[in-house]
Design a protein around this motif. Structure first.
Motif, PDB file in Angstrom:
ATOM      1  N   UNK A 172       0.840  -1.197   0.000  1.00  0.00           N
ATOM      2  CA  UNK A 172       0.000   0.000   0.000  1.00  0.00           C
ATOM      3  C   UNK A 172       0.880   1.254   0.000  1.00  0.00           C
ATOM      4  N   UNK A 173       0.378   2.306  -0.626  1.00  0.00           N
ATOM      5  CA  UNK A 173       1.147   3.547  -0.724  1.00  0.00           C
ATOM      6  C   UNK A 173       0.437   4.660   0.043  1.00  0.00           C
ATOM      7  N   UNK A 174       1.216   5.585   0.594  1.00  0.00           N
ATOM      8  CA  UNK A 174       0.645   6.710   1.332  1.00  0.00           C
ATOM      9  C   UNK A 174       1.558   7.922   1.205  1.00  0.00           C
ATOM     10  N   UNK A 175       0.947   9.099   1.197  1.00  0.00           N
ATOM     11  CA  UNK A 175       1.735  10.329   1.203  1.00  0.00           C
ATOM     12  C   UNK A 175       2.223  10.752  -0.170  1.00  0.00           C
ATOM     13  N   UNK A 176       3.335  11.453  -0.184  1.00  0.00           N
ATOM     14  CA  UNK A 176       3.839  12.078  -1.407  1.00  0.00           C
ATOM     15  C   UNK A 176       4.105  11.088  -2.535  1.00  0.00           C
ATOM     16  N   UNK A 177       4.299   9.822  -2.179  1.00  0.00           N
ATOM     17  CA  UNK A 177       4.626   8.831  -3.202  1.00  0.00           C
ATOM     18  C   UNK A 177       3.412   8.489  -4.068  1.00  0.00           C
ATOM     19  N   UNK A 178       2.227   8.836  -3.584  1.00  0.00           N
ATOM     20  CA  UNK A 178       1.014   8.518  -4.336  1.00  0.00           C
ATOM     21  C   UNK A 178       0.872   9.409  -5.566  1.00  0.00           C
ATOM     22  N   UNK A 179       0.261   8.841  -6.620  1.00  0.00           N
ATOM     23  CA  UNK A 179      -0.056   9.637  -7.810  1.00  0.00           C
ATOM     24  C   UNK A 179      -1.086  10.693  -7.411  1.00  0.00           C
ATOM     25  N   UNK A 180      -0.906  11.898  -7.876  1.00  0.00           N
ATOM     26  CA  UNK A 180      -1.805  13.025  -7.583  1.00  0.00           C
ATOM     27  C   UNK A 180      -1.874  13.354  -6.090  1.00  0.00           C
ATOM     28  N   UNK A 181      -0.810  13.084  -5.348  1.00  0.00           N
ATOM     29  CA  UNK A 181      -0.777  13.440  -3.929  1.00  0.00           C
ATOM     30  C   UNK A 181      -0.820  14.958  -3.802  1.00  0.00           C
ATOM     31  N   UNK A 182      -1.521  15.465  -2.792  1.00  0.00           N
ATOM     32  CA  UNK A 182      -1.619  16.918  -2.603  1.00  0.00           C
ATOM     33  C   UNK A 182      -0.368  17.482  -1.940  1.00  0.00           C
ATOM     34  N   UNK A 183       0.510  16.592  -1.483  1.00  0.00           N
ATOM     35  CA  UNK A 183       1.818  16.986  -0.931  1.00  0.00           C
ATOM     36  C   UNK A 183       1.693  17.981   0.220  1.00  0.00           C
ATOM     37  N   UNK A 184       0.831  17.602   1.166  1.00  0.00           N
ATOM     38  CA  UNK A 184       0.672  18.352   2.406  1.00  0.00           C
ATOM     39  C   UNK A 184       0.778  17.343   3.546  1.00  0.00           C
ATOM     40  N   UNK A 185       1.375  17.775   4.654  1.00  0.00           N
ATOM     41  CA  UNK A 185       1.616  16.865   5.782  1.00  0.00           C
ATOM     42  C   UNK A 185       0.313  16.221   6.261  1.00  0.00           C
ATOM     43  N   UNK A 186      -0.729  17.021   6.394  1.00  0.00           N
ATOM     44  CA  UNK A 186      -1.992  16.486   6.923  1.00  0.00           C
ATOM     45  C   UNK A 186      -2.559  15.395   6.011  1.00  0.00           C
ATOM     46  N   UNK A 187      -2.369  15.548   4.709  1.00  0.00           N
ATOM     47  CA  UNK A 187      -2.865  14.547   3.753  1.00  0.00           C
ATOM     48  C   UNK A 187      -2.028  13.271   3.854  1.00  0.00           C
TER      49      UNK A 187
END
Ligand SMILES: Cc1cc2nc3c(=O)[nH]c(=O)nc-3n(C[C@H](O)[C@H](O)[C@H](O)COP(=O)(O)OP(=O)(O)OC[C@H]3O[C@@H](n4cnc5c(N)ncnc54)[C@H](O)[C@@H]3O)c2cc1C
Length: 42
Positions: A9-24
């Motif tokens: 499973x992927x989480x955070x900035x590594x995800x496609x279309x990640x919003x690149x915010x800490x809370x996300x």
């Protein structure tokens, strides 16, 4: 949060279309963790 690799499973900035915010990234981590637990339990 699932990837093309089963059980990975992927989480955070590594995800496609990640919003690149800490809370996300933190929310992603919680969701991915729950999904990983469900994967292991089933
Ligand atoms: C300069 C800057 C300013 C920012 N300002 C803000 C802000 O004001 N507000 C906000 O919400 N967001 C901000 N962000 C974005 C925020 O930092 C990221 O969205 C968040 O940190 C993503 O978390 P993450 O866990 O996905 O990735 P990361 O925090 O990048 O964590 C990834 C971790 O994986 C480790 N890693 C990498 N490769 C490997 C490997 N092969 N093996 C083991 N470990 C590895 C890295 O060392 C790192 O510790 C900023 C980012 C930058 C660069």
């Amino acid at each position: 949060m699932h990837t093309s690799i089963k059980g990975l499973f992927a989480a955070g900035d590594i995800r496609i279309k990640a919003s690149k915010q800490v809370v996300c990234a933190a929310g992603d981590g919680a969701t991915a963790g729950i999904q990983a637990l469900e994967y292991v339990n089933h």
